[in-house]
Design an enzyme around this catalytic site. Sequence first.
Site, short mmCIF file in Angstrom:
data_model
loop_
_atom_site.label_atom_id
_atom_site.label_comp_id
_atom_site.label_asym_id
_atom_site.label_seq_id
_atom_site.Cartn_x
_atom_site.Cartn_y
_atom_site.Cartn_z
N ASP A 82 -3.10 -4.04 -12.93
CA ASP A 82 -1.71 -3.79 -11.90
C ASP A 82 -0.67 -4.50 -12.99
O ASP A 82 -0.69 -5.60 -13.33
CB ASP A 82 -1.83 -4.89 -10.62
N ASP A 118 1.20 1.58 -10.38
CA ASP A 118 0.90 0.71 -11.47
C ASP A 118 -0.22 -0.14 -11.19
O ASP A 118 -0.38 -1.22 -11.76
CB ASP A 118 2.47 -0.42 -11.27
N GLU A 119 -1.27 0.82 -11.01
CA GLU A 119 -2.48 -0.06 -10.38
C GLU A 119 -3.60 0.80 -10.43
O GLU A 119 -3.67 1.84 -9.57
CB GLU A 119 -1.99 -0.86 -9.20
N1 LIG Z 1 7.82 -2.67 -0.90
C1 LIG Z 1 7.61 -2.25 -2.20
C2 LIG Z 1 6.40 -2.44 -2.87
C3 LIG Z 1 6.58 -1.91 -3.98
N2 LIG Z 1 7.48 -1.08 -4.34
C4 LIG Z 1 7.28 -0.60 -6.01
C5 LIG Z 1 8.13 -1.47 -6.86
C6 LIG Z 1 7.07 -2.03 -7.54
O1 LIG Z 1 7.37 -2.51 -9.08
C7 LIG Z 1 5.95 -0.88 -7.75
C8 LIG Z 1 4.47 -1.69 -7.60
O2 LIG Z 1 4.22 -2.50 -6.55
P1 LIG Z 1 3.57 -3.93 -6.83
O3 LIG Z 1 3.09 -4.36 -5.48
O4 LIG Z 1 2.50 -3.82 -7.76
O5 LIG Z 1 4.74 -4.91 -7.14
P2 LIG Z 1 5.20 -5.23 -8.67
O6 LIG Z 1 4.54 -4.42 -9.58
O7 LIG Z 1 6.47 -4.90 -8.44
O8 LIG Z 1 5.00 -6.73 -8.54
P3 LIG Z 1 3.57 -7.43 -8.96
O9 LIG Z 1 3.70 -8.26 -10.48
O10 LIG Z 1 3.20 -8.39 -7.84
O11 LIG Z 1 2.31 -6.50 -9.04
O12 LIG Z 1 6.02 -0.24 -6.41
C9 LIG Z 1 8.50 -0.70 -3.58
O13 LIG Z 1 9.28 0.02 -4.24
N3 LIG Z 1 8.45 -1.20 -2.62
MG LIG Z 2 2.44 -4.41 -9.91
MG LIG Z 3 0.55 -2.40 -7.79
#
Ligand SMILES: Nc1ccn([C@H]2C[C@H](O)[C@@H](COP(=O)(O)OP(=O)(O)OP(=O)(O)O)O2)c(=O)n1
Ligand SMILES: [Mg+2]
Ligand SMILES: [Mg+2]
Length: 886
Positions: free
Chosen positions: A221, A319-320
């Site tokens: 991720d 992203d995962e």
């Molecule tokens: N409520 C949300 C959750 C996620 N995303 C989008 C933005 C994030 O960057 C992407 C990936 O979600 P992740 O849950 O993987 O969160 P992040 O990558 O931002 O942070 P982490 O480091 O916890 O994975 O999806 C979004 O727009 N709104």
């Molecule tokens: Mg992420």
């Molecule tokens: Mg993710």
Amino acid sequence: MEEALTVLGDPSAPTVVQRRTHDLGLRVGDDGNFRSFGDYMHAKVSKLLDQCHSGVPTTSAIFAGISIYVDGHTDPPSHELRRLIIENGGEYHHYYLHGRTTYQVAANLAKTKVERLRASEKIIKPEYITDCLKKGRLLPEGDYLLFGGKENAPNNANVAPVQQFFNRSRLHLISTMATELKRFVATMQANEAVHEFPSRAKLGHLVGPVIPTTPIICHIDMDCFFVSVALRSRPELIGKPVAVTHSSANSNAYGEIASCSYEARAHGVYARQFVREAMKTCPDLVCVPYEFDAYVATAKQLYSTLARYTLALKAISCDELYFDLGALCAELSITDPLAIISIIRAEITAVTGCVASAGLGPNWLVARLATKKAKPAGQVYVTAEEAPEFVQSLPISDLPSVGWSNCETIQEQLGANVTTCRQLVERSLPELRSTLGFALGEKVYRAIRGQCDPMEFVQSVDQKSVSVNVNFGVRLKDKPALEELISSISTELKGRLEQIDRAGMLLSVKLLIRQPDAPIEPAKYGAHGPVYPLRKSCKLPRPTTDADVIRINAMRLIGGFQPAVVISDIRGIALHMTKLFTLAGQPIASSGGPKDGTTSLWQFIQTKTNKDGQIADFTWKPITKKKPIDSSNKSPSKAVQTNIADADSEDFSLRLSEVVNPISHRPTAPKRVLGNLPSLPPALTPPSNQFSSICIPDRRNKALNVAGVLIPLQSPILDADISAVLFHLREYVLSLQLRPLKHLISDWERHTHRSSDPAASTAAIARACRFVDWLCLKLHGSVVFGDDDPDSGGEVDFFEKVCATPKKTTQKTVPESPDLFCDDAVAEVAVSIESPKKARKRRNPPPQLFQPQKKPKRPIPKKSSAKRRVIDVINLSSDDDVIILD
DNA sequence: ATCCTCCCCTAC
DNA sequence: TAAGGTAGGGGAGGAT
Ligand SMILES: Nc1ccn([C@H]2C[C@H](O)[C@@H](COP(=O)(O)OP(=O)(O)OP(=O)(O)O)O2)c(=O)n1
Ligand SMILES: [Mg+2]
Ligand SMILES: [Mg+2]
């Protein structure tokens, strides 16, 4: 500024929206290296992802999602550029394809050419390619651009509001990307035979003599994905609290934060939070804009990079993803899984410029939880032995499927002090099941012991449903505005269905309605505010993608709500299509696919439309006797005919079942389907319970409830029963409720088959069919079930007699018998039809829960509240965009 | 019991 | 200003 509110469906809106769009795209703070919004590009996520060179040997995935066309002489020359771009995951086009080719590569810009360029075209210097390779990642276009990349707004003038919304919706983007990436993985897996794993060469030094057998799943991720992308071109912000949002850092901004850096998280900032809330705990927060196109390209780079090692992938989101690391270790004879992951993560960072974290575990659940521990910028392997202790050290809200609501349920029923998984270990399986339900209870029971269902690394591609949701900016002033919005959404739905080669049979509408006590406008611009949902669905006459059919049926559904919907209170609209078929008409098993499909009586109706395209009248198509048709005939509509014709030689009741409940379901897939359900003249239009069954078997009373009238059936069936039922069956045919007709017949069939005299049942059913034919003959001059019984003349006489003067059965519930063909009587009886739906626990003044937002972990103590009462914590401190409860 | 329909919930 | 979408799991309760 009121008049400037985004109004979807208001014809005046596009101009207003467009101006703002323009501002937004070039907002201060956006350095223009990447466009904030790919107004056209991101609508074409699939196109970007389509550029899949499965099987072409490549050395990296730097240019995944990028395509070039080389114009004129360049240094390096075009064939060299071609090699570079293809070897590094991009595409080389021999011609410029508008909307498909990302860049024209040219050494300089011919003045004469500029005038012919469209605003969306981008011309870039060849050094861009070589410099990206030097850096090992995609660079900001910046000064490499000779043309384009900045001024892409002009097209917006023509973009419909719904498209405008989707072009800016991050949630729409990540949903779309997830779907497309699943297809991407599925495609690569399908092309396995020609796929290569060039990066496995990097693992050579890890190969040993031992072939490991430990099962290991890896979850990867990206760290704060959107932020990571943003920081590639803003190195000065590394180490600062950063959030990606539409808003600028303004303590009064209601924009939602999509992702924030770990520095911001340390100050309590979280995704979905409003900027204004985040500013309170993190005043130094830096807000940066979205880079939609870059997310698409980067996501593809991530997936492409993994595919250089293995195809045992499972796509989760943009992203995962998971992959089967144990299988890779075994195949390559490597016993140090973490060493592999270090190399893969390094390659991801080199290619994307973003950091990924990884979790390793004996199953996907542990791997996923390990990733959380590994973040940021780390990797963690939790072995099978460590798994139970590891999971039990975590908060219950970390478990998949334990979200806001289930967490509250657990604390309500198992103790408010329950916060960690360890506290649940002492709970028995039955205990958890009674708290969370059968399946969820077991899921949690196993999860806290480090167990879960195994994961398949074959990417499923069969979608079960397709939907289009617009729950932002909906402010409708009248019915035409509603119709226009429904039309846009219908068209969008059609497009999405066709894109995946599907047509749908079951259409659902979901409206969000402003709660009565909610302000007309919430504090947050364009937001729906406190709302309650209204849903309604209908079965379409056949699988369809037709936007007009969708629109008309959606409008009918909306018109069917009672009490009537106040159009100006609509705050959201969603159309959802399920029961999917391929465009060729084959049912999709996984889509709850009709095991027993219904062949609609549409098959037997010839419609006439008026000038508005509405159906003004219809006639029954006679079913002529036909010799059995060659069964290799692939035409679906003919196949249905075949069924019926084939049935000719069989017993009548069997043939009836072919009509109402065919064994093989083969819907027709016409190029264009009918524009409307057949409707009767206004006087005959049945009341609003149009989709309810008119016939209900009442087993307790050994009776049939036909159109609201209880008719006891004796055994054996008596003529009196038949005449009573047939009389009320007439209502069926008159109201053209085709599904209920099927139900009536089958219910009746079922009921009578249980009786002690099967012969009487068969006769009764056959008689019902004769009745329908008789009635249709009377009303429309043709028949439904056909007339192959030499005796039928007598039958008609019989019906004339018993139906014109139906016997008063002993039932007080049977009304006075009106003349069968008197319109007044029709109206009278129609009115007597009850609404058989048992008024579902309708929360009548419907204040009701809508999407409780996930509770932030740190901030805001939970408000102890009555069961099921939910407060929208994110909006708690705002003036009015609050609430919700049920 | 098992299935079906209409929702709610979750995740990104 | 702001862009709160979307697919799938599964629970509750009625139909079969
Ligand atoms: N409520 C949300 C959750 C996620 N995303 C989008 C933005 C994030 O960057 C992407 C990936 O979600 P992740 O849950 O993987 O969160 P992040 O990558 O931002 O942070 P982490 O480091 O916890 O994975 O999806 C979004 O727009 N709104
Ligand atoms: Mg992420
Ligand atoms: Mg993710």
